[in-house]
Design a protein around this motif. Structure first.
Motif, PDB file in Angstrom:
ATOM      1  N   ILE A   1      46.593   9.521  83.890  1.00 35.30           N
ATOM      2  CA  ILE A   1      46.231   9.060  85.236  1.00 35.30           C
ATOM      3  C   ILE A   1      47.527   8.905  86.016  1.00 35.30           C
ATOM      4  O   ILE A   1      48.469   8.269  85.552  1.00 35.30           O
ATOM      5  CB  ILE A   1      45.407   7.760  85.213  1.00 35.30           C
ATOM      6  N   SER A   2      47.581   9.532  87.185  1.00 33.33           N
ATOM      7  CA  SER A   2      48.814   9.552  87.978  1.00 33.33           C
ATOM      8  C   SER A   2      48.639   8.828  89.297  1.00 33.33           C
ATOM      9  O   SER A   2      47.543   8.839  89.886  1.00 33.33           O
ATOM     10  CB  SER A   2      49.236  11.005  88.252  1.00 33.33           C
ATOM     11  N   LEU A   3      49.707   8.211  89.770  1.00 35.99           N
ATOM     12  CA  LEU A   3      49.697   7.516  91.051  1.00 35.99           C
ATOM     13  C   LEU A   3      51.106   7.496  91.602  1.00 35.99           C
ATOM     14  O   LEU A   3      52.086   7.574  90.846  1.00 35.99           O
ATOM     15  CB  LEU A   3      49.152   6.090  90.909  1.00 35.99           C
ATOM     16  N   PRO A   4      51.249   7.383  92.912  1.00 34.60           N
ATOM     17  CA  PRO A   4      52.596   7.315  93.502  1.00 34.60           C
ATOM     18  C   PRO A   4      53.254   5.983  93.180  1.00 34.60           C
ATOM     19  O   PRO A   4      52.586   4.957  93.009  1.00 34.60           O
ATOM     20  CB  PRO A   4      52.330   7.474  94.998  1.00 34.60           C
ATOM     21  N   GLN A   5      54.571   6.003  93.123  1.00 34.38           N
ATOM     22  CA  GLN A   5      55.320   4.794  92.798  1.00 34.38           C
ATOM     23  C   GLN A   5      55.027   3.670  93.782  1.00 34.38           C
ATOM     24  O   GLN A   5      55.037   2.487  93.411  1.00 34.38           O
ATOM     25  CB  GLN A   5      56.815   5.129  92.781  1.00 34.38           C
ATOM     26  N   THR A   6      54.695   4.023  95.024  1.00 35.60           N
ATOM     27  CA  THR A   6      54.411   3.010  96.044  1.00 35.60           C
ATOM     28  C   THR A   6      53.153   2.208  95.750  1.00 35.60           C
ATOM     29  O   THR A   6      52.958   1.131  96.311  1.00 35.60           O
ATOM     30  CB  THR A   6      54.253   3.690  97.421  1.00 35.60           C
ATOM     31  N   GLU A   7      52.284   2.733  94.854  1.00 39.13           N
ATOM     32  CA  GLU A   7      51.038   2.045  94.510  1.00 39.13           C
ATOM     33  C   GLU A   7      51.160   1.203  93.248  1.00 39.13           C
ATOM     34  O   GLU A   7      50.218   0.492  92.877  1.00 39.13           O
ATOM     35  CB  GLU A   7      49.912   3.067  94.326  1.00 39.13           C
ATOM     36  N   LEU A   8      52.295   1.267  92.571  1.00 44.31           N
ATOM     37  CA  LEU A   8      52.447   0.586  91.287  1.00 44.31           C
ATOM     38  C   LEU A   8      52.274  -0.921  91.386  1.00 44.31           C
ATOM     39  O   LEU A   8      51.787  -1.559  90.454  1.00 44.31           O
ATOM     40  CB  LEU A   8      53.836   0.875  90.696  1.00 44.31           C
ATOM     41  N   SER A   9      52.668  -1.510  92.497  1.00 43.32           N
ATOM     42  CA  SER A   9      52.633  -2.973  92.632  1.00 43.32           C
ATOM     43  C   SER A   9      51.219  -3.542  92.572  1.00 43.32           C
ATOM     44  O   SER A   9      51.039  -4.741  92.355  1.00 43.32           O
ATOM     45  CB  SER A   9      53.299  -3.393  93.940  1.00 43.32           C
ATOM     46  N   ARG A  10      50.218  -2.685  92.725  1.00 43.78           N
ATOM     47  CA  ARG A  10      48.827  -3.143  92.674  1.00 43.78           C
ATOM     48  C   ARG A  10      48.358  -3.388  91.239  1.00 43.78           C
ATOM     49  O   ARG A  10      47.298  -3.974  91.022  1.00 43.78           O
ATOM     50  CB  ARG A  10      47.912  -2.114  93.332  1.00 43.78           C
ATOM     51  N   PHE A  11      49.128  -2.927  90.255  1.00 40.16           N
ATOM     52  CA  PHE A  11      48.724  -3.013  88.860  1.00 40.16           C
ATOM     53  C   PHE A  11      49.904  -3.458  87.999  1.00 40.16           C
ATOM     54  O   PHE A  11      51.049  -3.432  88.435  1.00 40.16           O
ATOM     55  CB  PHE A  11      48.245  -1.640  88.342  1.00 40.16           C
ATOM     56  N   THR A  12      49.601  -3.840  86.774  1.00 40.12           N
ATOM     57  CA  THR A  12      50.643  -4.029  85.773  1.00 40.12           C
ATOM     58  C   THR A  12      50.719  -2.750  84.946  1.00 40.12           C
ATOM     59  O   THR A  12      49.764  -1.958  84.904  1.00 40.12           O
ATOM     60  CB  THR A  12      50.345  -5.208  84.835  1.00 40.12           C
ATOM     61  N   VAL A  13      51.844  -2.540  84.287  1.00 35.81           N
ATOM     62  CA  VAL A  13      51.998  -1.366  83.427  1.00 35.81           C
ATOM     63  C   VAL A  13      50.926  -1.372  82.337  1.00 35.81           C
ATOM     64  O   VAL A  13      50.337  -0.339  82.015  1.00 35.81           O
ATOM     65  CB  VAL A  13      53.407  -1.337  82.799  1.00 35.81           C
ATOM     66  N   ALA A  14      50.653  -2.533  81.779  1.00 34.00           N
ATOM     67  CA  ALA A  14      49.638  -2.631  80.730  1.00 34.00           C
ATOM     68  C   ALA A  14      48.256  -2.242  81.244  1.00 34.00           C
ATOM     69  O   ALA A  14      47.484  -1.577  80.547  1.00 34.00           O
ATOM     70  CB  ALA A  14      49.605  -4.041  80.161  1.00 34.00           C
ATOM     71  N   GLN A  15      47.925  -2.653  82.467  1.00 34.57           N
ATOM     72  CA  GLN A  15      46.621  -2.289  83.039  1.00 34.57           C
ATOM     73  C   GLN A  15      46.473  -0.776  83.142  1.00 34.57           C
ATOM     74  O   GLN A  15      45.446  -0.203  82.748  1.00 34.57           O
ATOM     75  CB  GLN A  15      46.466  -2.914  84.426  1.00 34.57           C
ATOM     76  N   LEU A  16      47.495  -0.118  83.652  1.00 36.92           N
ATOM     77  CA  LEU A  16      47.439   1.327  83.834  1.00 36.92           C
ATOM     78  C   LEU A  16      47.425   2.051  82.486  1.00 36.92           C
ATOM     79  O   LEU A  16      46.691   3.025  82.291  1.00 36.92           O
ATOM     80  CB  LEU A  16      48.622   1.793  84.679  1.00 36.92           C
ATOM     81  N   GLY A  17      48.240   1.566  81.557  1.00 37.14           N
ATOM     82  CA  GLY A  17      48.250   2.168  80.230  1.00 37.14           C
ATOM     83  C   GLY A  17      46.912   2.024  79.529  1.00 37.14           C
ATOM     84  O   GLY A  17      46.423   2.967  78.891  1.00 37.14           O
ATOM     85  N   ASN A  18      46.300   0.858  79.653  1.00 38.58           N
ATOM     86  CA  ASN A  18      45.007   0.631  79.023  1.00 38.58           C
ATOM     87  C   ASN A  18      43.899   1.451  79.680  1.00 38.58           C
ATOM     88  O   ASN A  18      42.941   1.851  79.012  1.00 38.58           O
ATOM     89  CB  ASN A  18      44.657  -0.858  79.056  1.00 38.58           C
ATOM     90  N   MET A  19      44.019   1.706  80.982  1.00 36.17           N
ATOM     91  CA  MET A  19      43.050   2.584  81.644  1.00 36.17           C
ATOM     92  C   MET A  19      43.086   3.973  81.016  1.00 36.17           C
ATOM     93  O   MET A  19      42.045   4.562  80.696  1.00 36.17           O
ATOM     94  CB  MET A  19      43.363   2.688  83.141  1.00 36.17           C
ATOM     95  N   ALA A  20      44.307   4.486  80.843  1.00 33.59           N
ATOM     96  CA  ALA A  20      44.461   5.815  80.255  1.00 33.59           C
ATOM     97  C   ALA A  20      43.975   5.832  78.811  1.00 33.59           C
ATOM     98  O   ALA A  20      43.261   6.756  78.386  1.00 33.59           O
ATOM     99  CB  ALA A  20      45.920   6.254  80.321  1.00 33.59           C
ATOM    100  N   ALA A  21      44.321   4.805  78.056  1.00 30.39           N
ATOM    101  CA  ALA A  21      43.917   4.744  76.657  1.00 30.39           C
ATOM    102  C   ALA A  21      42.402   4.611  76.526  1.00 30.39           C
ATOM    103  O   ALA A  21      41.782   5.218  75.650  1.00 30.39           O
ATOM    104  CB  ALA A  21      44.616   3.578  75.964  1.00 30.39           C
ATOM    105  N   GLY A  22      41.799   3.821  77.406  1.00 30.40           N
ATOM    106  CA  GLY A  22      40.348   3.668  77.364  1.00 30.40           C
ATOM    107  C   GLY A  22      39.625   4.958  77.695  1.00 30.40           C
ATOM    108  O   GLY A  22      38.601   5.301  77.085  1.00 30.40           O
ATOM    109  N   LEU A  23      40.160   5.699  78.673  1.00 31.00           N
ATOM    110  CA  LEU A  23      39.560   6.976  79.048  1.00 31.00           C
ATOM    111  C   LEU A  23      39.680   7.976  77.897  1.00 31.00           C
ATOM    112  O   LEU A  23      38.718   8.685  77.563  1.00 31.00           O
ATOM    113  CB  LEU A  23      40.251   7.521  80.297  1.00 31.00           C
ATOM    114  N   ALA A  24      40.860   8.032  77.273  1.00 29.78           N
ATOM    115  CA  ALA A  24      41.055   8.943  76.138  1.00 29.78           C
ATOM    116  C   ALA A  24      40.131   8.577  74.985  1.00 29.78           C
ATOM    117  O   ALA A  24      39.583   9.461  74.314  1.00 29.78           O
ATOM    118  CB  ALA A  24      42.515   8.905  75.689  1.00 29.78           C
TER     119      ALA A  24
END
Length: 265
Positions: free
Chosen positions: A225-248
């Protein structure tokens, strides 16, 4: 027929033979092939011998010909890839929470990842993803997720087949450029359960990914899952990583994987 279309007549004749064998109610003899396709017997015998040698055809006890097992291997590979892409899109249909991200599915081919499916978001990423695109695996989150999904022996074999001397130049200043760095990255991915591309493919673009496993537990793809760096502040790294892991994990389950499941909520 144009000259360019007639440059490989043997191949065209071989395909005609395969089509005929498939359509026949009983395994045809060499004489049947020559008669029905209006080809010289000497030509037919030569083609049939080579096609049997290559596993494209098999000869039965009655000297008739049927499709060979090599074709089944090819068909199975195509079917597996089609099933993978189908399940990827099926899972995405029920994940409205991922609409804001560009979601990609890749497979590892040598030192590269090839993109086999993609759903782009409406958000401008600064980079475009498309089916068929290839990138060096070590710079991508999906590539590193698949490398981390290998066992130690397979990973060492991959390194031996793709030594650092053959690696592409980094695409950005953040790109991995040494075996030591890659090995450390693989260890971190295995520990946390997901990979992170911190602007290695394109400056200003981040990607979080995890590996997809089939029914046997083999790593067969990577989902990112990709997003621009400007949008990173809306999430934590763990949240984004877990989204990808959950989808996989969701795609893996649909492919028949029944290994250890984790809660990525």
């Amino acid at each position: 027929m144009s000259k360019s279309q007639d440059t490989v007549p043997a191949l065209r004749r071989a395909v005609r033979i395969l089509d005929m064998v498939k359509a026949s109610s009983r395994p045809p003899l060499a004489a049947d092939v020559a008669r029905q396709l209006d080809l010289p017997r000497s030509t037919v015998h030569g083609l049939l011998a080579v096609m049997v040698e290559l596993g494209l055809l098999e000869k039965n006890a009655s000297q008739g010909y049927r499709l060979g097992t090599r074709l089944l291997d090819w068909a199975g590979d195509v079917t597996e890839k089609r099933d993978l892409v189908t399940e990827f899109y099926h899972v995405l249909e029920n994940r409205a929470d991922l609409d804001a991200f560009t979601v990609t599915l890749t497979m590892l081919e040598g030192a590269e990842v090839v993109y086999v499916a993609c759903r782009n978001s409406a958000t401008a990423l600064g980079a475009s993803f498309r089916v068929g695109m290839r990138l060096p695996a070590i710079f991508t989150a999906t590539g590193n997720a698949m490398l981390a999904g290998m066992d130690d022996t397979s990973f060492r074999e991959w390194l031996a087949l793709n030594p650092v001397s053959t690696w592409s130049e980094p695409l950005t200043p953040n790109g991995i450029c040494s075996v030591t760095t890659l090995v450390r990255e693989i260890a971190e991915i295995r520990d946390r359960g997901y990979a992170v591309d911190d602007e290695q493919v394109h400056e200003g673009l981040w990607c979080f990914a995890a590996s997809v496993r089939d029914h046997s537990g083999q790593t067969v793809a990577g989902i990112g899952i990709s997003l621009p760096q400007t949008e990173l502040s809306r999430f934590t790294v763990a949240q984004l990583g877990n989204m990808a892991a959950g989808l996989a994990q969701a795609v893996s389950i649909r492919l028949g994987y029944r290994g250890e499941r984790q809660d990525f909520s």
